[in-house]
Design an enzyme around this catalytic site. Sequence first.
Site, PDB file in Angstrom:
ATOM      1  N   LYS A 174       2.093  -5.741   9.820  1.00  0.00           N
ATOM      2  CA  LYS A 174       1.944  -4.742  10.877  1.00  0.00           C
ATOM      3  C   LYS A 174       2.144  -3.324  10.332  1.00  0.00           C
ATOM      4  O   LYS A 174       1.452  -2.387  10.742  1.00  0.00           O
ATOM      5  CB  LYS A 174       2.929  -5.024  12.005  1.00  0.00           C
ATOM      6  N   GLU A 181       8.812   1.236  17.248  1.00  0.00           N
ATOM      7  CA  GLU A 181       7.771   1.874  18.043  1.00  0.00           C
ATOM      8  C   GLU A 181       8.365   2.379  19.339  1.00  0.00           C
ATOM      9  O   GLU A 181       9.378   1.848  19.824  1.00  0.00           O
ATOM     10  CB  GLU A 181       6.648   0.881  18.396  1.00  0.00           C
ATOM     11  N   HIS A 224       5.315 -12.837  25.886  1.00  0.00           N
ATOM     12  CA  HIS A 224       4.263 -12.421  24.956  1.00  0.00           C
ATOM     13  C   HIS A 224       3.174 -13.479  24.778  1.00  0.00           C
ATOM     14  O   HIS A 224       2.347 -13.358  23.879  1.00  0.00           O
ATOM     15  CB  HIS A 224       4.851 -12.028  23.596  1.00  0.00           C
ATOM     16  N   ARG A 263      -9.540 -13.396  13.534  1.00  0.00           N
ATOM     17  CA  ARG A 263     -10.000 -14.749  13.850  1.00  0.00           C
ATOM     18  C   ARG A 263     -10.646 -14.739  15.217  1.00  0.00           C
ATOM     19  O   ARG A 263     -10.665 -13.707  15.913  1.00  0.00           O
ATOM     20  CB  ARG A 263      -8.825 -15.720  13.855  1.00  0.00           C
TER      21      ARG A 263
END
Length: 668
Positions: free
Chosen positions: A119, A203, A238, A296
């Site tokens: 990330k 973040e 999530h 993907r």
Amino acid sequence: MNNPITSLLVANRGEIALRIFKTAEAMGLDTVAVHSEADSRAPFVRQADTAINIGPAEAEKSYLDIGKIITAARTSGANAIHPGYGFLSENTDLAAACEQANLRFIGPPASAIAAMGSKSAAKALMDQAGVPLVPGYHGDDQSLDVFQDEAERIGYPLLIKASAGGGGKGMRIVRDPAELQPQLEAARREARASFGDPKLLLERYLETPRHVEVQILFDQHGKGVYLFDRDCSVQRRHQKIIEEAPAPGIPDAVRRAMGEAAVRCGEAVGYVGAGTVEFLYEPENHEFFFMEMNTRLQVEHPVTEMVTGLDLVEWQIRVANGETLPWNQEDLTCRGHAMEARIYAEDPDNGFLPQTGRLHTLQEPAESDSVRVDSGVCQGLEITPWYDPMLAKVIAYGDDRDQARINLIEALNRYHTDGVVLNTDYVSRVLHHGAFARADLTTRFVEIHGDVLAQPLFSVWARKHLSLVAWLDNVGAFTHTDDRDVWSILRNFRIGDSHWQPFELDLGAVRYHGHYQITEVGIDYGRLEVRMEDAESIVRWRRMTDGALEVRLSGRRIRLAGTGRGDEVAVFADAATWKARVNHPEVAQGAVADETELAAPMHGRVTALLCQPGDTVRAGQALLTMEAMKMEHTLKAGFDGTVEALHCQKDGNVEAAQVLITLGRAED
């Protein structure tokens, strides 16, 4: 590798393997399945032209063993491997192994997978490509001092994320500076345990954003397009629950800017094939920020296929064959709306615990222009604890969002199993919720509306009545005939007369008692009166063309069906399923001590006479058996005495309350 793909091995299982086989077969390709011992009887194994057992149930020893997969491809003659999603789909080692073995990998090059696998590295790359980023820190210095300084710069609340993470692992929300250090330590431990990499990033935490993603497609010649967007905001921990395309309520200019940013993302990593760029979108100011890229095919790709008319798996294969994309961006259009629900073997009312067991019954909605089912299971299949509990996907299309929503609700009303608890009830609650219908979406949707979503589709009162109706229908009580011998065909009910039948109903660990009478039965309609807990209710029903009932209960119309197994009935009411046990209580004594007449407790048929006039009998002795509602009931003497008279005969039909045997007391 200039030879075209002729045989495709799918390095995956379940519904995604079946979905890929469907396209491969349509393209004239041979198909190869690899499977574990636990999946030997799964539908995807039977569907493939060739199936190869690659090991035990543990994924590490089968589906995640790259060596076994490469060997299976060579053994079967496959010259391409499709990884599906999950398992090895974003594994650089598999992509590299395919290249070394001269096999086509249906996906991006290993370099693109690696670029997006971290990330932190991905965000740095996206920053250079001009893709908007959430303010944050993605640096290599992982010291506490640096994190504290960066946290002050970013501002609270903030989000800690594992750099190599996914699925919510290593993720923490921090609202106060005092929480930062312990949360960093906890996230680092989880990241190391889950991914073998303790690196973290920070973040800005967006309180109520939406999760909007863009489907991209690139060929091997550097040409790329975006196939519009999807909203995946409704999530739990999530994990996505419902996905839809296009994302509702986004201005055209913002939608276009998001798509163009996604294409820049693909260009920055030299992407090839189908991929997804995920953004966080803030509706208040129409800002969007890069979150991550999935290198993907996505679980939710069917909603994009429905609104674009394209087969993404087909284009993955065509791209792998070296074909050039035939469209410019302006050639692509998005029509209508599509929604997808993931069908999981899990119990939403018991902490969403994964479920195992056998699918004794499986009813799936029929496919049509507006409904698609990507299924990986079949009736009789054993659901094991070894793999992800997702069994299927149900996708619905409509001319607009509300029509797609209604079509999905109707489709879920036709998806039922007996033997394994599903999440269909919960998904239907989301679809019915007013905020969802208004497209008032956020990634915190489930958290915000948790109290309402925790309420089942049907109250206990409704479940009791629906259980009785489903059981009566299952045992043939609503069968209609024009034959004059109506009692034998109608399971011996007296229609239109006042004969209340007793019953017991078990729901879970609770037993309820009541009475009912069927007061009307037509060819495809009927009326039932029920007494329970000192209250009377009327239930009306009509038979639908597919055999299910449309029940009218307390002003509500409900689709109802059921299937019996043993002494239970699985009740299918709209998208909800539960188990019930209903019976007419067996007459234990036949007559109490001061009664000399034994009467039929319900309409039925005499199956055996166990006494004759003049016989001497003792209290508790069985005198007669009768059948009603597919169950046998025994009438017994209530005292010592003599059989004075029989008022019935074997195989004869009898009515409720009809006297069948007269007893005389021994002293008389």
